[in-house]
Design a protein around this motif. Sequence first.
Motif, short mmCIF file in Angstrom:
data_model
loop_
_atom_site.label_atom_id
_atom_site.label_comp_id
_atom_site.label_asym_id
_atom_site.label_seq_id
_atom_site.Cartn_x
_atom_site.Cartn_y
_atom_site.Cartn_z
N ALA A 1 0.82 -1.22 0.00
CA ALA A 1 0.00 0.00 0.00
C ALA A 1 0.85 1.27 0.00
N ARG A 2 2.13 1.16 0.27
CA ARG A 2 3.05 2.31 0.24
C ARG A 2 4.36 1.90 -0.42
N GLY A 3 5.21 2.84 -0.62
CA GLY A 3 6.54 2.52 -1.15
C GLY A 3 6.66 2.77 -2.64
N PRO A 4 7.87 2.57 -3.17
CA PRO A 4 8.14 2.92 -4.58
C PRO A 4 7.30 2.12 -5.58
N GLN A 5 7.03 0.82 -5.24
CA GLN A 5 6.25 0.00 -6.17
C GLN A 5 4.81 0.54 -6.30
N TYR A 6 4.25 0.92 -5.16
CA TYR A 6 2.89 1.47 -5.13
C TYR A 6 2.85 2.81 -5.88
N GLU A 7 3.85 3.64 -5.63
CA GLU A 7 3.88 4.96 -6.28
C GLU A 7 4.03 4.84 -7.79
N ALA A 8 4.85 3.86 -8.21
CA ALA A 8 5.04 3.64 -9.65
C ALA A 8 3.73 3.21 -10.30
N GLU B 1 -11.17 0.28 -17.80
CA GLU B 1 -10.15 -0.69 -18.19
C GLU B 1 -8.79 -0.34 -17.56
N VAL B 2 -8.46 0.96 -17.61
CA VAL B 2 -7.19 1.40 -17.00
C VAL B 2 -7.22 1.12 -15.49
N ALA B 3 -8.38 1.39 -14.87
CA ALA B 3 -8.50 1.21 -13.41
C ALA B 3 -8.28 -0.25 -13.02
N ILE B 4 -8.92 -1.19 -13.71
CA ILE B 4 -8.77 -2.60 -13.31
C ILE B 4 -7.36 -3.10 -13.65
N ALA B 5 -6.75 -2.52 -14.67
CA ALA B 5 -5.38 -2.92 -15.02
C ALA B 5 -4.39 -2.48 -13.95
N HIS B 6 -4.83 -1.57 -13.06
CA HIS B 6 -3.98 -1.12 -11.96
C HIS B 6 -4.62 -1.41 -10.60
#
Lengths: 126, 206
Positions: free
Chosen positions: A53-60, B75-80
């Motif tokens: 929910a946080r961190g670089p992966q989430y921000e990316a 579509e963009v929302a579910i892809a993320h």
Amino acid sequence: MSSTVLVMILLPLAVGVGTLLGLLVLTRVMPGDPAMAKKGAAAVAAKAPAVPARGPQYEALTAKRKAGFRTGVMVLGLLGVLTVLEFFAAALGSTILMFLFMLAKGAAILYYFMHVTSVWRTEEAH
Amino acid sequence: MAALTETHHESYAWKSQNNRLGMWLFFISESFLFGGLLVSRFFLWGGTRPDLPQLVPLIITVVLLLSSFYMNRAEVAIAHDDRRTFLRSLLITALLGTIFFLGVLFVEWGFSFNEQGKLVLGNHIHPTDGVYGAVLYGMTGMHALHVLSGVILILILWNLGRKGHFSAKEHFGVEATAIYWHYVDLVWVVFYPALYLIGTPVAHGH
């Protein structure tokens, strides 16, 4: 009610609605992946790696999603402008201009919304 | 090696790629249907078109373009993995699609019942008004039928999404429905100028 109205409108509508109701029944009877049908979201969630929910992966991921939304807004703006231009081209009586605007709108939808390039792109490129 | 290939062929991405190809073949077959209708318009109307009010077609065009935007957003929302935006965008798309469908049916076609309970059609033009009526009702009717089917598909998708189906990794159902919806939009992008803008407006005898 005239027979023309019956044949031209009601019959295709009845066939269409009937087909779609059949489709609805099929989605109930054949929900696809048996694992999905049994376990629902849990089956997918278990396979998918959890994103913190946080961190670089989430921000990316958030930045990528926002970029996707931004592209959608830009394409909508482009389609709106082209529709207005098309309307004015009609007022001018220029069929060629109307045709060009129509092509540009179609190309934008095909490329940005329908992702036509994904048909010939390889799996790795996704 | 054989086991590896088998696994690869059973992967979701592999299946999705094949399904995607099938979808596009379906669109090509649909293009023949809509293309035939378009050819009939240019063959029968030539350089003319029925003199119809312009405001309603323009409004429903904007509504459909807006719905495409929301479908793309879903579509963009579910892809993320943004399920909330996904579900909300789907509902907005279905609502806009319904507005388009009802706009065609009740405003453009003037679909209503008279005092005797008989079906009455035609605010401006009847389906029986020669080639103008036949082509206009045929083209808008076939397109509206696709919009209706799209709305039903979106609602099925929404219902599945609400139950937790689809994820960032596995959402081909969303992708397929989105492409279908954009295809319906694409058809209208071609039909709208062909029916309402191109040609010299003429009285259609109603």
